[in-house]
Write a protein that holds these residues in place. Structure first.
Motif, PDB file in Angstrom:
ATOM      1  N   UNK A 168       0.758   2.143 -10.111  1.00  0.00           N
ATOM      2  CA  UNK A 168      -0.133   2.330  -8.960  1.00  0.00           C
ATOM      3  C   UNK A 168      -1.575   2.105  -9.411  1.00  0.00           C
ATOM      4  N   UNK A 169      -2.358   1.400  -8.588  1.00  0.00           N
ATOM      5  CA  UNK A 169      -3.774   1.204  -8.863  1.00  0.00           C
ATOM      6  C   UNK A 169      -4.551   1.460  -7.575  1.00  0.00           C
ATOM      7  N   UNK A 170      -5.841   1.703  -7.710  1.00  0.00           N
ATOM      8  CA  UNK A 170      -6.690   2.051  -6.577  1.00  0.00           C
ATOM      9  C   UNK A 170      -7.615   0.905  -6.217  1.00  0.00           C
ATOM     10  N   UNK A 171      -7.707   0.631  -4.928  1.00  0.00           N
ATOM     11  CA  UNK A 171      -8.729  -0.275  -4.417  1.00  0.00           C
ATOM     12  C   UNK A 171      -9.788   0.603  -3.765  1.00  0.00           C
ATOM     13  N   UNK A 201      -7.992  -2.302   2.600  1.00  0.00           N
ATOM     14  CA  UNK A 201      -8.570  -0.976   2.827  1.00  0.00           C
ATOM     15  C   UNK A 201      -8.513  -0.159   1.539  1.00  0.00           C
ATOM     16  N   UNK A 202      -9.418   0.788   1.410  1.00  0.00           N
ATOM     17  CA  UNK A 202      -9.397   1.688   0.270  1.00  0.00           C
ATOM     18  C   UNK A 202      -8.055   2.411   0.215  1.00  0.00           C
ATOM     19  N   UNK A 208       6.690  -2.467   3.841  1.00  0.00           N
ATOM     20  CA  UNK A 208       6.891  -3.893   3.570  1.00  0.00           C
ATOM     21  C   UNK A 208       5.965  -4.367   2.446  1.00  0.00           C
ATOM     22  N   UNK A 209       6.415  -5.421   1.774  1.00  0.00           N
ATOM     23  CA  UNK A 209       5.606  -6.090   0.772  1.00  0.00           C
ATOM     24  C   UNK A 209       4.908  -7.247   1.459  1.00  0.00           C
ATOM     25  N   UNK A 210       3.610  -7.397   1.236  1.00  0.00           N
ATOM     26  CA  UNK A 210       2.840  -8.499   1.825  1.00  0.00           C
ATOM     27  C   UNK A 210       2.593  -9.563   0.762  1.00  0.00           C
ATOM     28  N   UNK A 211       2.893 -10.796   1.111  1.00  0.00           N
ATOM     29  CA  UNK A 211       2.752 -11.909   0.189  1.00  0.00           C
ATOM     30  C   UNK A 211       1.284 -12.199  -0.094  1.00  0.00           C
ATOM     31  N   UNK A 212       0.937 -12.246  -1.377  1.00  0.00           N
ATOM     32  CA  UNK A 212      -0.395 -12.687  -1.795  1.00  0.00           C
ATOM     33  C   UNK A 212      -0.364 -14.168  -2.147  1.00  0.00           C
ATOM     34  N   UNK A 213       0.659 -14.586  -2.899  1.00  0.00           N
ATOM     35  CA  UNK A 213       0.763 -15.985  -3.318  1.00  0.00           C
ATOM     36  C   UNK A 213       2.190 -16.251  -3.786  1.00  0.00           C
ATOM     37  N   UNK A 214       2.689 -17.454  -3.488  1.00  0.00           N
ATOM     38  CA  UNK A 214       4.031 -17.857  -3.896  1.00  0.00           C
ATOM     39  C   UNK A 214       3.939 -19.114  -4.751  1.00  0.00           C
ATOM     40  N   UNK A 215       4.956 -19.336  -5.564  1.00  0.00           N
ATOM     41  CA  UNK A 215       5.071 -20.533  -6.415  1.00  0.00           C
ATOM     42  C   UNK A 215       3.938 -20.626  -7.443  1.00  0.00           C
ATOM     43  N   UNK A 216       3.492 -19.495  -7.957  1.00  0.00           N
ATOM     44  CA  UNK A 216       2.449 -19.454  -8.981  1.00  0.00           C
ATOM     45  C   UNK A 216       3.075 -19.809 -10.327  1.00  0.00           C
ATOM     46  N   UNK A 217       2.447 -20.689 -11.067  1.00  0.00           N
ATOM     47  CA  UNK A 217       2.977 -21.093 -12.369  1.00  0.00           C
ATOM     48  C   UNK A 217       2.311 -20.355 -13.523  1.00  0.00           C
ATOM     49  N   UNK A 251       0.823  -1.199   0.000  1.00  0.00           N
ATOM     50  CA  UNK A 251       0.000   0.000   0.000  1.00  0.00           C
ATOM     51  C   UNK A 251       0.857   1.249   0.000  1.00  0.00           C
ATOM     52  N   UNK A 252       0.299   2.336  -0.501  1.00  0.00           N
ATOM     53  CA  UNK A 252       1.006   3.610  -0.518  1.00  0.00           C
ATOM     54  C   UNK A 252       1.409   3.983   0.911  1.00  0.00           C
TER      55      UNK A 252
END
Length: 186
Positions: free
Chosen positions: A85-88, A55-56, A34-43, A29-30
């Motif tokens: 950059x993208x917005x949630x 959060x928005x 730290x970078x938060x892991x969403x998924x690892x070992x994706x093929x 997030x802006x």
């Protein structure tokens, strides 16, 4: 395939000597460090995640490619790329009434729709639970985060009480609904 709130990330990566690649997907997030892991070992070269769990705000995605499946751990190489950059935006627009009045045999409703992060996409109304009908903003273009509307509805022929529901959507399909109760004619 569309699913409200889901965000899909796509990327392209190649390995010069044809090694198989796996990917690590992280989000930040802006203003975060730290970078938060969403998924690892994706093929696959795409990944979808539920944006409503965040959060928005503004975010970036980091994709790290590794040729680990085709190499020993000591020989594996990695490379990373960071998205734009993208917005949630999970919050619906705010609807506010600017007045309801009777005028020349019509019910006239003035309302506005405002969203903190996204453009207003459209507004609709329904009289007494009937089909939703599109209503144009006063400037006739859905081109901003705040739009004003004027709704003119012929008075009920029976003279009874009417309930007029109004809803607005932002460009992320977040929806807000309010209603106006128009008393019976005297």
């Amino acid at each position: 395939q569309y699913a409200k709130g889901y965000i899909t990330v796509r990327w392209n990566a190649t390995d010069e000597n044809g090694d198989m690649l796996v990917y690590r997907i992280e989000i930040q997030g802006k203003g975060e460090k730290i970078w938060r892991l969403l998924k690892d070992k994706v093929q696959d070269k795409h990944f979808s995640f539920d944006g409503s769990a965040f959060a928005d705000g503004e975010y970036t995605i980091r994709i790290t490619a590794s040729d680990e499946p085709s190499n020993t751990p000591a020989q594996a190489l990695t490379g990373s790329s960071i998205s734009d950059v993208f917005t949630i935006d999970n919050t619906p627009p705010q609807l506010s009434s600017n007045g309801v009045k009777a005028e020349n045999g019509q019910t006239v409703i003035h309302f506005s729709a405002k969203d903190a992060l996204s453009w207003i996409d459209k507004a609709e109304y329904s009289v007494n639970g009937s089909e939703w009908v599109l209503v144009e903003p006063q400037n006739r273009v859905s081109d901003s985060q705040e739009l004003n509307y004027e709704l003119r509805i012929p008075k009920n022929a029976t003279g009874g009480e009417e309930v007029i529901a109004v809803r607005a959507f932002d460009e992320n399909d977040n929806e807000a609904v309010t209603r106006f109760v128009v008393p019976a004619s005297e």
